[in-house]
Design an enzyme around this catalytic site. Structure first.
Site, PDB file in Angstrom:
ATOM      1  CG  ASP A 126      -6.660  -5.017  41.573  1.00 29.75           C
ATOM      2  OD1 ASP A 126      -7.822  -4.805  41.161  1.00 29.75           O
ATOM      3  OD2 ASP A 126      -5.685  -4.336  41.218  1.00 29.75           O
TER       4      ASP A 126
ATOM      5  NE  ARG B 108      -5.744  -6.402  30.171  1.00 32.20           N
ATOM      6  CZ  ARG B 108      -6.617  -5.776  30.949  1.00 32.20           C
ATOM      7  NH1 ARG B 108      -7.827  -6.231  31.073  1.00 32.20           N
ATOM      8  NH2 ARG B 108      -6.279  -4.671  31.591  1.00 32.20           N
TER       9      ARG B 108
ATOM     10  CE  LYS C  57      -2.533  -5.295  35.480  1.00 33.87           C
ATOM     11  NZ  LYS C  57      -3.279  -4.072  35.137  1.00 33.87           N
ATOM     12  CG  ASN C  58      -2.099  -2.406  38.872  1.00 29.93           C
ATOM     13  OD1 ASN C  58      -2.218  -2.719  37.694  1.00 29.93           O
ATOM     14  ND2 ASN C  58      -3.053  -2.590  39.772  1.00 29.93           N
TER      15      ASN C  58
ATOM     16  CB  CYS D 246     -11.445  -4.516  33.576  1.00 29.18           C
ATOM     17  SG  CYS D 246      -9.952  -5.475  33.651  1.00 29.18           S
TER      18      CYS D 246
ATOM     19  NE  ARG E 200     -11.687   0.604  36.207  1.00 30.92           N
ATOM     20  CZ  ARG E 200     -10.668  -0.213  36.035  1.00 30.92           C
ATOM     21  NH1 ARG E 200     -10.765  -1.245  35.235  1.00 30.92           N
ATOM     22  NH2 ARG E 200      -9.525  -0.002  36.651  1.00 30.92           N
TER      23      ARG E 200
HETATM   24  C1  UD1 Z   1      -6.296   0.989  39.597  1.00 28.50           C
HETATM   25  C2  UD1 Z   1      -5.677  -0.343  39.287  1.00 28.50           C
HETATM   26  C3  UD1 Z   1      -6.710  -1.462  39.410  1.00 28.50           C
HETATM   27  C4  UD1 Z   1      -7.362  -1.416  40.792  1.00 28.50           C
HETATM   28  C5  UD1 Z   1      -7.880  -0.012  41.105  1.00 28.50           C
HETATM   29  C6  UD1 Z   1      -8.381   0.118  42.536  1.00 28.50           C
HETATM   30  C7  UD1 Z   1      -3.854   0.041  37.742  1.00 28.50           C
HETATM   31  C8  UD1 Z   1      -3.338  -0.085  36.352  1.00 28.50           C
HETATM   32  N1  UD1 Z   1      -5.134  -0.332  37.936  1.00 28.50           N
HETATM   33  O1  UD1 Z   1      -7.317   1.233  38.645  1.00 28.50           O
HETATM   34  O2  UD1 Z   1      -6.052  -2.719  39.212  1.00 28.50           O
HETATM   35  O3  UD1 Z   1      -8.451  -2.326  40.826  1.00 28.50           O
HETATM   36  O4  UD1 Z   1      -6.838   0.963  40.921  1.00 28.50           O
HETATM   37  O5  UD1 Z   1      -7.398  -0.252  43.431  1.00 28.50           O
HETATM   38  O6  UD1 Z   1      -3.159   0.463  38.638  1.00 28.50           O
HETATM   39  N2  UD1 Z   1     -13.333   6.945  39.957  1.00 28.50           N
HETATM   40  C9  UD1 Z   1     -14.225   7.950  39.638  1.00 28.50           C
HETATM   41  N3  UD1 Z   1     -13.801   8.971  38.837  1.00 28.50           N
HETATM   42  C10 UD1 Z   1     -12.524   9.029  38.367  1.00 28.50           C
HETATM   43  C11 UD1 Z   1     -11.612   8.017  38.703  1.00 28.50           C
HETATM   44  C12 UD1 Z   1     -12.050   6.988  39.507  1.00 28.50           C
HETATM   45  O7  UD1 Z   1     -15.380   7.924  40.055  1.00 28.50           O
HETATM   46  O8  UD1 Z   1     -12.209   9.980  37.629  1.00 28.50           O
HETATM   47  C13 UD1 Z   1     -13.781   5.825  40.820  1.00 28.50           C
HETATM   48  C14 UD1 Z   1     -13.798   4.490  40.085  1.00 28.50           C
HETATM   49  O9  UD1 Z   1     -14.972   4.319  39.341  1.00 28.50           O
HETATM   50  C15 UD1 Z   1     -13.696   3.521  41.235  1.00 28.50           C
HETATM   51  C16 UD1 Z   1     -12.800   4.254  42.218  1.00 28.50           C
HETATM   52  O10 UD1 Z   1     -12.831   5.629  41.841  1.00 28.50           O
HETATM   53  O11 UD1 Z   1     -14.951   3.317  41.827  1.00 28.50           O
HETATM   54  C17 UD1 Z   1     -11.366   3.797  42.275  1.00 28.50           C
HETATM   55  O12 UD1 Z   1     -10.849   3.676  40.973  1.00 28.50           O
HETATM   56  P1  UD1 Z   1      -9.327   3.963  40.624  1.00 28.50           P
HETATM   57  O13 UD1 Z   1      -8.516   3.861  41.882  1.00 28.50           O
HETATM   58  O14 UD1 Z   1      -9.262   5.211  39.856  1.00 28.50           O
HETATM   59  O15 UD1 Z   1      -8.971   2.738  39.690  1.00 28.50           O
HETATM   60  P2  UD1 Z   1      -7.915   2.710  38.511  1.00 28.50           P
HETATM   61  O16 UD1 Z   1      -6.853   3.695  38.759  1.00 28.50           O
HETATM   62  O17 UD1 Z   1      -8.632   2.741  37.212  1.00 28.50           O
END
Ligand code: UD1
Length: 429
Positions: free
Chosen positions: A316, A408, A22-23, A126, A131
């Site tokens: 995850d 999902r 999915k990711n 979620c 986030r």
């Molecule tokens: C993706 C994955 C999700 C997985 C996560 C971490 C998909 C669709 N989703 O989510 O399944 O759990 O990676 O492996 O691929 N952060 C900030 N500021 C930002 C962006 C991120 O502070 O602008 C922080 C987030 O709050 C979190 C960390 O960075 O603590 C990592 O998040 P991130 O890797 O960005 O997660 P997603 O890409 O949303």
């Protein structure tokens, strides 16, 4: 609303085909916005999140079609999807569509790169933490975009096009890496991303972009170097196997004491997970075509698990490993370092008889002799599947409500589990 009924106690034995990730599928579909030619993706999992993203892409003007099944293909072969964004007719991603899935926010990168403007609703998704999207916005600013927040929307403009920049993320972010990498493929000049996410799904998207004509070096490492090109062309790409699905079913088999072959799973993407399984007394072995999983002895050993960006133990799989460790012979410790609020499964696991105490970002899981089925509620995608794992080993019946969370992210879950001997049934209404 659908429910899933699980009567626990059956060992799982046989083969489970692993779907496309999915990711990876989500950002790959989004990458289709970068070209006016056709991007054909195979092994796309049939999931609610994919359908939702397709609605969003259609709203931008992309034509999305699914190829019909050929002989020999089964319902589990995955879809072949063609994305044709010949003309982007709308650069707004509206709240009604974006609010249900965070990854849809990632259209920001391709829209800004190709159309030099984007208006994207701030995301939902979620409920596993705050986030934020500050890394994305800062990076787009560094690439020359003007960004305003207006009425819950990110309004971004880059009149002369994006320009290459050196981006150093303060923390590893999968989504921000995807967005900057996609945007940089069409920017003027070179972009260097430092502290880039190294998740296999990021590498998969990078490889697809390269086959579309992008110039990317350092794929799979924490420094990505991207030379912008004038345009990308069409390509065909197969979505990488879902390591999270594979890890989940590995733990389901370990929990029940059976033996399964996870067809198509790749050990290379699951090294940290395999190490933890080894310590817990679960053998995960590579063999032709997949990974074979079985418990080494009768019981499970307690372990220490800390989530980390790839190549560390994936967040995850945190909820699922917690479910597994509820029946280990001693006290395990699980530390969640990625998301601050990703323990919502704890209260539900406790309803099944687990003994778990929380202290900040750490959970202590004291193994119990048995779990007992109960009605439980899915709270998010990975949390809900941890309840499935626990229920498979619990005595009696577990009723899992709010299964739309499972739909999902897990393709044909009850079908795959029933085929290896689980007593799982979906009840509609
Ligand atoms: C993706 C994955 C999700 C997985 C996560 C971490 C998909 C669709 N989703 O989510 O399944 O759990 O990676 O492996 O691929 N952060 C900030 N500021 C930002 C962006 C991120 O502070 O602008 C922080 C987030 O709050 C979190 C960390 O960075 O603590 C990592 O998040 P991130 O890797 O960005 O997660 P997603 O890409 O949303």
């Amino acid at each position: 609303m659908d429910r899933i009924l699980i009567r626990g106690g059956n060992r799982l034995n046989g083969e489970i085909p692993i779907s496309g990730a999915k990711n990876a599928a989500l950002p790959l579909l989004i990458a289709g916005l970068l070209t006016d030619e056709v991007l054909e993706l195979s092994n796309v999992p049939r999931l609610a999140d994919v359908s939702q993203l397709n609605r969003i892409l259609r709203n931008h003007g992309a034509d999305i079609t699914k190829r019909g099944k050929r002989s020999g293909e089964t319902m589990l072969s995955g879809d072949t999807v063609r994305v044709h964004a010949e003309d982007i007719v709308d650069t707004t991603a509206p709240y009604e569509l974006v609010s249900t899935m965070r990854a849809s926010f990632w259209v920001l990168g391709p829209l800004l790169a190709r159309c030099h403007e984007a208006r994207v609703s701030l995301p939902g998704g979620c409920a596993i933490g705050t986030r934020p999207v500050d890394f994305y916005l800062e990076a787009m600013r560094e690439m020359g975009a003007e960004i305003d927040i207006e009425g819950g929307y990110v309004v971004a403009r880059a009149p002369g096009g994006l320009k290459g920049a050196r981006i150093t993320f303060p923390k590893v972010s999968v989504g921000a890496t995807h967005v900057v990498m996609m945007a940089a493929t069409l920017a003027n000049g070179e972009t260097v991303i430092e502290n880039a996410a190294r998740e296999p799904e990021v590498a998969d998207v990078a490889r697809c972009l390269v086959s579309m004509g992008a110039k990317i070096e350092g794929i799979g490492t924490s420094t990505l170097r991207i030379q912008g090109v004038d345009r990308l062309h069409g390509a065909s790409h197969r979505v990488v196997a879902d390591r999270i699905e594979a890890g989940t079913y590995a733990m389901a088999a370990a929990m029940t004491g059976g033996e399964v072959l996870l067809k198509g799973a790749e050990a290379e993407h699951l090294r940290a997970f395999i190490r933890v399984m080894d310590e817990a007394g679960v053998a995960v072995r590579e063999e032709q075509g997949g990974l074979r999983v079985r418990r080494n002895g009768d019981g499970l050993n307690p372990v220490f698990v800390e989530t980390r960006p790839h190549p560390g133990f994936p967040t995850d799989l945190q909820a699922q490993v917690m479910a597994l460790l509820t029946m280990a012979g001693g006290v395990s410790t699980i530390r969640e370092t990625i998301f601050e609020n990703r323990f919502m499964h704890v209260q539900e696991l406790v309803r099944l008889g687990a003994d778990i105490t929380l202290s900040g970002d750490t959970a202590h899981v004291r193994g119990v002799d048995r779990l007992i089925g109960a009605p439980v509620m899915a709270t998010d995608l990975r949390a809900s599947v941890s309840l499935v794992i626990a229920a498979l080993a619990a005595q009696g019946e577990t009723e899992l409500n709010r299964v739309y969370h499972l739909d999902r992210g897990f393709e044909a879950l009850e079908h795959k589990l029933s085929a290896v001997g689980a007593d799982v049934e979906r009840v509609s209404g």
